[in-house]
Motif scaffolding. Structure first.
Motif, PDB file in Angstrom:
ATOM      1  N   LEU A   6      30.219  35.545  47.667  1.00 23.79           N
ATOM      2  CA  LEU A   6      30.703  36.595  46.777  1.00 23.79           C
ATOM      3  C   LEU A   6      31.200  35.939  45.502  1.00 23.79           C
ATOM      4  O   LEU A   6      32.247  35.291  45.499  1.00 23.79           O
ATOM      5  CB  LEU A   6      31.838  37.368  47.442  1.00 23.79           C
ATOM      6  CG  LEU A   6      31.458  38.038  48.765  1.00 23.79           C
ATOM      7  CD1 LEU A   6      32.688  38.598  49.450  1.00 23.79           C
ATOM      8  CD2 LEU A   6      30.414  39.129  48.538  1.00 23.79           C
ATOM      9  N   GLY A   9      33.326  38.302  40.839  1.00 21.81           N
ATOM     10  CA  GLY A   9      34.601  38.709  40.226  1.00 21.81           C
ATOM     11  C   GLY A   9      34.706  38.217  38.786  1.00 21.81           C
ATOM     12  O   GLY A   9      33.984  37.304  38.363  1.00 21.81           O
ATOM     13  N   SER A  52      25.980  36.601  45.274  1.00 20.16           N
ATOM     14  CA  SER A  52      26.225  37.977  44.875  1.00 20.16           C
ATOM     15  C   SER A  52      27.016  37.965  43.574  1.00 20.16           C
ATOM     16  O   SER A  52      28.161  37.531  43.542  1.00 20.16           O
ATOM     17  CB  SER A  52      27.017  38.650  45.993  1.00 20.16           C
ATOM     18  OG  SER A  52      27.548  39.841  45.532  1.00 20.16           O
ATOM     19  N   GLU A  79      24.870  43.148  41.022  1.00 24.99           N
ATOM     20  CA  GLU A  79      25.180  44.576  41.153  1.00 24.99           C
ATOM     21  C   GLU A  79      25.155  45.230  39.772  1.00 24.99           C
ATOM     22  O   GLU A  79      25.570  44.608  38.794  1.00 24.99           O
ATOM     23  CB  GLU A  79      26.597  44.760  41.724  1.00 24.99           C
ATOM     24  CG  GLU A  79      26.803  44.171  43.087  1.00 24.99           C
ATOM     25  CD  GLU A  79      28.168  43.481  43.204  1.00 24.99           C
ATOM     26  OE1 GLU A  79      28.197  42.358  43.729  1.00 24.99           O
ATOM     27  OE2 GLU A  79      29.169  44.067  42.768  1.00 24.99           O
ATOM     28  N   GLY A  84      32.916  45.705  44.558  1.00 20.59           N
ATOM     29  CA  GLY A  84      33.955  45.215  45.459  1.00 20.59           C
ATOM     30  C   GLY A  84      33.342  44.268  46.481  1.00 20.59           C
ATOM     31  O   GLY A  84      32.116  44.161  46.591  1.00 20.59           O
ATOM     32  N   ASP A 106      35.464  31.342  45.611  1.00 21.21           N
ATOM     33  CA  ASP A 106      36.491  30.539  44.934  1.00 21.21           C
ATOM     34  C   ASP A 106      37.367  29.755  45.905  1.00 21.21           C
ATOM     35  O   ASP A 106      38.443  29.310  45.537  1.00 21.21           O
ATOM     36  CB  ASP A 106      37.365  31.432  44.037  1.00 21.21           C
ATOM     37  CG  ASP A 106      38.090  32.524  44.814  1.00 21.21           C
ATOM     38  OD1 ASP A 106      37.884  32.638  46.046  1.00 21.21           O
ATOM     39  OD2 ASP A 106      38.876  33.264  44.201  1.00 21.21           O
ATOM     40  N   GLU A 156      46.325  43.403  53.351  1.00 20.93           N
ATOM     41  CA  GLU A 156      45.996  42.728  52.098  1.00 20.93           C
ATOM     42  C   GLU A 156      47.181  42.761  51.138  1.00 20.93           C
ATOM     43  O   GLU A 156      47.780  43.807  50.922  1.00 20.93           O
ATOM     44  CB  GLU A 156      44.758  43.391  51.479  1.00 20.93           C
ATOM     45  CG  GLU A 156      44.268  42.777  50.180  1.00 20.93           C
ATOM     46  CD  GLU A 156      43.691  41.364  50.336  1.00 20.93           C
ATOM     47  OE1 GLU A 156      43.518  40.891  51.477  1.00 20.93           O
ATOM     48  OE2 GLU A 156      43.419  40.725  49.302  1.00 20.93           O
ATOM     49  N   LYS A 157      47.498  41.612  50.570  1.00 21.53           N
ATOM     50  CA  LYS A 157      48.561  41.474  49.560  1.00 21.53           C
ATOM     51  C   LYS A 157      49.805  42.281  49.914  1.00 21.53           C
ATOM     52  O   LYS A 157      50.192  43.213  49.192  1.00 21.53           O
ATOM     53  CB  LYS A 157      48.036  41.865  48.169  1.00 21.53           C
ATOM     54  CG  LYS A 157      46.663  41.306  47.849  1.00 21.53           C
ATOM     55  CD  LYS A 157      46.641  40.370  46.663  1.00 21.53           C
ATOM     56  CE  LYS A 157      45.440  39.480  46.648  1.00 21.53           C
ATOM     57  NZ  LYS A 157      44.155  40.055  46.347  1.00 21.53           N
ATOM     58  N   ASN A 172      43.888  35.302  55.397  1.00 23.54           N
ATOM     59  CA  ASN A 172      42.439  35.326  55.307  1.00 23.54           C
ATOM     60  C   ASN A 172      41.990  34.220  54.365  1.00 23.54           C
ATOM     61  O   ASN A 172      42.320  34.234  53.179  1.00 23.54           O
ATOM     62  CB  ASN A 172      42.042  36.712  54.767  1.00 23.54           C
ATOM     63  CG  ASN A 172      40.596  36.784  54.346  1.00 23.54           C
ATOM     64  OD1 ASN A 172      39.776  35.970  54.751  1.00 23.54           O
ATOM     65  ND2 ASN A 172      40.283  37.791  53.540  1.00 23.54           N
ATOM     66  N   GLU A 195      38.685  43.790  52.438  1.00 21.36           N
ATOM     67  CA  GLU A 195      40.095  43.639  52.773  1.00 21.36           C
ATOM     68  C   GLU A 195      40.784  44.983  52.997  1.00 21.36           C
ATOM     69  O   GLU A 195      41.574  45.131  53.938  1.00 21.36           O
ATOM     70  CB  GLU A 195      40.801  42.855  51.653  1.00 21.36           C
ATOM     71  CG  GLU A 195      40.273  41.427  51.452  1.00 21.36           C
ATOM     72  CD  GLU A 195      38.998  41.338  50.602  1.00 21.36           C
ATOM     73  OE1 GLU A 195      38.411  42.395  50.279  1.00 21.36           O
ATOM     74  OE2 GLU A 195      38.574  40.222  50.269  1.00 21.36           O
ATOM     75  N   ASP A 221      42.451  28.351  47.270  1.00 21.09           N
ATOM     76  CA  ASP A 221      41.771  29.288  46.376  1.00 21.09           C
ATOM     77  C   ASP A 221      41.998  28.754  44.960  1.00 21.09           C
ATOM     78  O   ASP A 221      43.140  28.639  44.520  1.00 21.09           O
ATOM     79  CB  ASP A 221      42.401  30.680  46.558  1.00 21.09           C
ATOM     80  CG  ASP A 221      41.801  31.727  45.637  1.00 21.09           C
ATOM     81  OD1 ASP A 221      41.293  31.373  44.563  1.00 21.09           O
ATOM     82  OD2 ASP A 221      41.852  32.921  45.992  1.00 21.09           O
TER      83      ASP A 221
END
Ligand code: GDD
Ligand code: MG
Length: 346
Positions: A6, A9, A52, A79, A84, A106, A156-157, A172, A195, A221
């Protein structure tokens, strides 16, 4: 076995470095970042890799090509608009024929992914997620598991109040092994997140969803400037061991300049008399003039550092001009083509 990375971003947290260079190919020790992920996949015999993309896809494709140079076969999917993380996986549906290992584009790790695949098969899992412990879990996806390794909760977060009752530090790590059946849980053409949507849906549907906890492996990361810089320091100090580091290229270094043993100097750099390079990485064609000092920093290709300038704990982008006696200090991040007038302090 195939892989999906992925890598679409925008890399906003790494700005201004990502204005002209998409995050997946920012240089890490003068190599495009994705090559570290490609290398650990290839080591496990995974050569069929789909990237991607969404943000500046042509730059990535142009740089990495068909992958033959790296011993893999690269495919590219872009895309029409960002879908997402989960949506990007769904968008790759036509490419996905078998068990797939998915990477956030990343994360820097020396994990042996064959161990994760083995674990996934032993558990007969529909989905396996890799976890790693971190000191500050709130910036990540927090994962609670049962004693037998089943995922119980994915958060998540988490907000501070949500963190209160949690007992785990495992987050994760952005590496998943997924059976193609996971695609059936995702609606087509919609913006969907692994997520926030897919993982909670796997739990609701009571699918075989397991967690593999990393042990002793390096993980980071690289998506913020301090972390990007720290990744370099971790390589230079020998904390990351499992990659071959290309040491310095052919450079012109004055015999009165000091370049310490840990630093890496790119090809065609010119280092003038009495300049000092300490614990730093210089990209190709960087010029460092007389008495300039570069310390604990990363300098991208073709930047010029004029005489008596001092750069410390900073990341300086490509083709910058740093004037004479300039001082660039702690945690400064300069985008490509920045020009600093003589005596500027940043
Ligand atoms: N193709 C595509 N399309 N890729 C995307 C999209 C998209 O719309 N959105 C994000 N990505 C890619 C990014 O390029 C990045 O490589 C990866 O998905 C993860 O996105 P980040 O924006 O870096 O997420 P994060 O770091 O905040 O959080 C994620 O990673 C953490 C580990 O580093 C989550 O997966 C967390 O749960 C996890 O802990
Ligand atoms: Mg990230």
């Amino acid at each position: 076995m195939q892989a999906l990375i992925l890598a679409g971003g925008k890399g906003t947290r790494l700005r201004p470095l990502t204005v002209y260079t998409p995050k997946p190919i920012v240089p890490v020790l003068n190599r495009p970042f994705l090559l570290y992920q490609i290398e650990i996949l290839r080591r496990t015999g995974i050569e069929d890799i789909t990237l991607s993309l969404n943000y500046q896809p042509d730059k990535i494709e142009h740089l990495l090509g068909d992958g033959a140079e790296y011993g893999v076969k690269l495919r590219y999917l872009t895309e029409p608009s960002p879908l997402g993380t989960g949506g990007a996986y769904k968008f790759a549906e036509n490419e996905i024929r078998e068990t797939t290992i998915v990477f956030n584009g990343d994360v820097l790790t020396d994990l042996d992914v064959s161990e994760v695949i083995e674990f996934h098969r032993q558990k007969n899992a529909e989905a396996t997620i890799v976890l790693t412990p971190v000191a500050n879990p709130s910036a990540y996806g927090l994962v609670e598991t049962d004693a037998d390794g089943r995922v119980r909760r994915f958060l998540e977060k988490p907000k501070p109040e949500e963190l209160a009752g949690l007992t785990t530090e495992n987050i994760n790590a952005g590496i998943y092994v997924l059976e193609p059946g996971v695609l059936d849980l995702i609606a087509e053409g919609e913006n969907t997140s692994f997520e926030y949507n897919v993982f909670p849906d796997l739990l609701k549907a009571k699918k075989e969803f397991f967690a593999f906890v990393m042990n002793e492996n390096y993980w980071r990361d690289i998506g913020t400037p301090p972390s990007y810089l720290q990744a370099h320091h971790d390589f230079l100090s020998g904390r990351i061991k499992n990659f071959e580091i290309e040491k310095s290229g052919e450079a012109e270094i004055s015999h009165t300049a000091i370049v310490d043993k840990t630093s890496i100097i790119g090809a065609d750099c010119i280092i003038k008399p009495n300049a000092r390079i300490i614990n730093s990485v210089l990209g190709a064609g960087v010029h460092v003039e007389e008495k300039a000092v570069v310390e604990n920093s990363v300098i991208w290709a073709y930047t010029r550092i004029s005489s008596a300038a001092h750069i410390q704990n900073a990341v300086v982008g490509r083709s910058c001009h740093i004037g004479r006696n300039v001082s660039v200090g702690e945690a400064a991040v300069l985008g490509d083509k920045t020009s600093l007038t003589d005596y500027t302090k940043v």
